[in-house]
Design a protein around this motif. Structure first.
Motif, mmCIF file in Angstrom:
data_model
loop_
_atom_site.group_PDB
_atom_site.id
_atom_site.type_symbol
_atom_site.label_atom_id
_atom_site.label_comp_id
_atom_site.label_asym_id
_atom_site.label_seq_id
_atom_site.Cartn_x
_atom_site.Cartn_y
_atom_site.Cartn_z
ATOM 1 N N GLY A 1 -9.589 11.815 -4.440
ATOM 2 C CA GLY A 1 -10.848 12.488 -4.792
ATOM 3 C C GLY A 1 -10.648 13.992 -4.872
ATOM 4 N N HIS A 2 -9.884 14.544 -3.925
ATOM 5 C CA HIS A 2 -9.595 15.985 -3.935
ATOM 6 C C HIS A 2 -8.800 16.358 -5.187
ATOM 7 C CE1 HIS A 2 -8.724 19.968 -2.430
ATOM 8 N NE2 HIS A 2 -7.429 19.746 -2.611
ATOM 9 N N ALA A 3 -7.788 15.556 -5.502
ATOM 10 C CA ALA A 3 -6.976 15.824 -6.699
ATOM 11 C C ALA A 3 -7.837 15.738 -7.958
ATOM 12 C CB ALA A 3 -5.809 14.839 -6.774
ATOM 13 N N ARG A 4 -8.728 14.775 -7.986
ATOM 14 C CA ARG A 4 -9.609 14.623 -9.161
ATOM 15 C C ARG A 4 -10.512 15.842 -9.318
ATOM 16 N NH1 ARG A 4 -12.821 10.056 -11.921
ATOM 17 N NH2 ARG A 4 -13.821 11.361 -13.457
ATOM 18 N N ARG A 5 -11.065 16.326 -8.207
ATOM 19 C CA ARG A 5 -11.921 17.518 -8.286
ATOM 20 C C ARG A 5 -11.131 18.719 -8.795
ATOM 21 N NH1 ARG A 5 -13.738 14.921 -3.842
ATOM 22 N NH2 ARG A 5 -12.515 16.157 -2.373
ATOM 23 N N GLN A 6 -9.874 18.852 -8.364
ATOM 24 C CA GLN A 6 -9.037 19.951 -8.853
ATOM 25 C C GLN A 6 -8.796 19.820 -10.350
ATOM 26 O OE1 GLN A 6 -5.632 19.661 -6.208
ATOM 27 N NE2 GLN A 6 -6.250 21.564 -5.207
ATOM 28 N N LEU B 1 0.835 -1.205 0.000
ATOM 29 C CA LEU B 1 0.000 0.000 0.000
ATOM 30 C C LEU B 1 0.866 1.250 0.000
ATOM 31 C CD1 LEU B 1 -2.764 -0.995 2.562
ATOM 32 C CD2 LEU B 1 -3.120 -0.487 0.137
ATOM 33 N N ARG B 2 1.854 1.272 0.862
ATOM 34 C CA ARG B 2 2.727 2.454 0.976
ATOM 35 C C ARG B 2 3.512 2.675 -0.315
ATOM 36 N NH1 ARG B 2 -0.165 1.984 4.921
ATOM 37 N NH2 ARG B 2 0.219 2.818 6.988
ATOM 38 N N ALA B 3 3.836 1.582 -1.019
ATOM 39 C CA ALA B 3 4.581 1.678 -2.284
ATOM 40 C C ALA B 3 3.645 1.871 -3.475
ATOM 41 C CB ALA B 3 5.422 0.423 -2.488
ATOM 42 N N GLU B 4 2.340 1.873 -3.209
ATOM 43 C CA GLU B 4 1.322 1.958 -4.262
ATOM 44 C C GLU B 4 1.508 0.858 -5.293
ATOM 45 O OE1 GLU B 4 0.951 5.961 -5.732
ATOM 46 O OE2 GLU B 4 0.653 6.762 -3.713
ATOM 47 N N ASP B 5 1.862 -0.320 -4.804
ATOM 48 C CA ASP B 5 2.026 -1.514 -5.637
ATOM 49 C C ASP B 5 0.689 -2.259 -5.628
ATOM 50 O OD1 ASP B 5 2.633 -3.923 -6.841
ATOM 51 O OD2 ASP B 5 4.426 -4.305 -5.629
ATOM 52 N N TRP B 6 -0.221 -1.807 -6.485
ATOM 53 C CA TRP B 6 -1.599 -2.292 -6.440
ATOM 54 C C TRP B 6 -1.710 -3.756 -6.844
ATOM 55 C CZ3 TRP B 6 -3.251 0.854 -3.225
ATOM 56 C CH2 TRP B 6 -2.957 2.205 -3.301
ATOM 57 N N ALA B 7 -0.807 -4.221 -7.700
ATOM 58 C CA ALA B 7 -0.822 -5.648 -8.064
ATOM 59 C C ALA B 7 -0.513 -6.499 -6.834
ATOM 60 C CB ALA B 7 0.182 -5.923 -9.175
ATOM 61 N N ARG B 8 0.457 -6.062 -6.049
ATOM 62 C CA ARG B 8 0.811 -6.804 -4.826
ATOM 63 C C ARG B 8 -0.314 -6.720 -3.796
ATOM 64 N NH1 ARG B 8 2.533 -11.118 -3.038
ATOM 65 N NH2 ARG B 8 3.346 -11.023 -0.949
ATOM 66 N N TRP C 1 -5.594 4.040 6.120
ATOM 67 C CA TRP C 1 -4.654 4.581 5.147
ATOM 68 C C TRP C 1 -5.300 4.626 3.763
ATOM 69 C CZ3 TRP C 1 -2.064 3.446 0.675
ATOM 70 C CH2 TRP C 1 -0.983 4.265 0.372
ATOM 71 N N LEU C 2 -5.985 3.544 3.412
ATOM 72 C CA LEU C 2 -6.665 3.517 2.117
ATOM 73 C C LEU C 2 -7.736 4.597 2.035
ATOM 74 C CD1 LEU C 2 -7.138 -0.230 1.160
ATOM 75 C CD2 LEU C 2 -6.013 1.543 -0.178
ATOM 76 N N GLY C 3 -8.480 4.784 3.101
ATOM 77 C CA GLY C 3 -9.504 5.834 3.133
ATOM 78 C C GLY C 3 -8.902 7.210 2.928
ATOM 79 N N GLU C 4 -7.767 7.458 3.580
ATOM 80 C CA GLU C 4 -7.087 8.740 3.410
ATOM 81 C C GLU C 4 -6.605 8.925 1.975
ATOM 82 O OE1 GLU C 4 -4.015 8.553 6.345
ATOM 83 O OE2 GLU C 4 -5.438 8.721 8.017
#
Length: 116
Positions: A84-89, A24-31, A75-78
């Motif tokens: 979501g904030h970045a997407r709105r921007q 999660l911390r590495a944003e390794d979504w496959a793992r 952590w995932l919720g954050e």
């Protein structure tokens, strides 16, 4: 399953949770996905566990495991909230670009040919 089997399954689950945290911390979504699939397989084994855990050590281990799972969930919720904030921007920026393009018109609509 006996207490020993319970401990084995819980240790496997904890190992997967730790791997998931790292992924999660590495944003390794496959793992992350692989850890989730492995946990789904463990759930099948967990169905055979006794409903009560009488060993204090196992109970503490389970409480720690639950805290680790909840930390991953928070952590995932954050991350989702941040994305979501970045997407709105980005959506707002795209809207601004569309309005600018509409205000100034396209280059082909300009009357530059009258200056030749």
């Amino acid at each position: 399953m006996n207490t020993s089997d319970t401990a084995v399954v819980l240790r496997e689950w904890r190992s997967l949770t730790d791997q998931e945290t790292t992924a999660l911390r590495a944003e390794d979504w496959a793992r992350v996905g692989a850890c989730q699939q492995a946990k789904a397989q463990l759930q099948i084994r967990l169905r055979d566990l006794p409903d009560t855990i009488n060993d204090p050590g196992t109970a503490r281990f389970l409480e720690d495991l639950i805290r680790a799972e909840m930390a991953n969930q928070r952590w995932l919720g954050e991350q989702l909230q941040s994305l979501g904030h970045a997407r709105r921007q980005l959506d707002g920026s795209a809207g601004n670009l569309r309005r600018l393009r509409h205000s100034y018109g396209s280059p082909s609509a300009a009357n530059w040919h009258s200056y030749s």
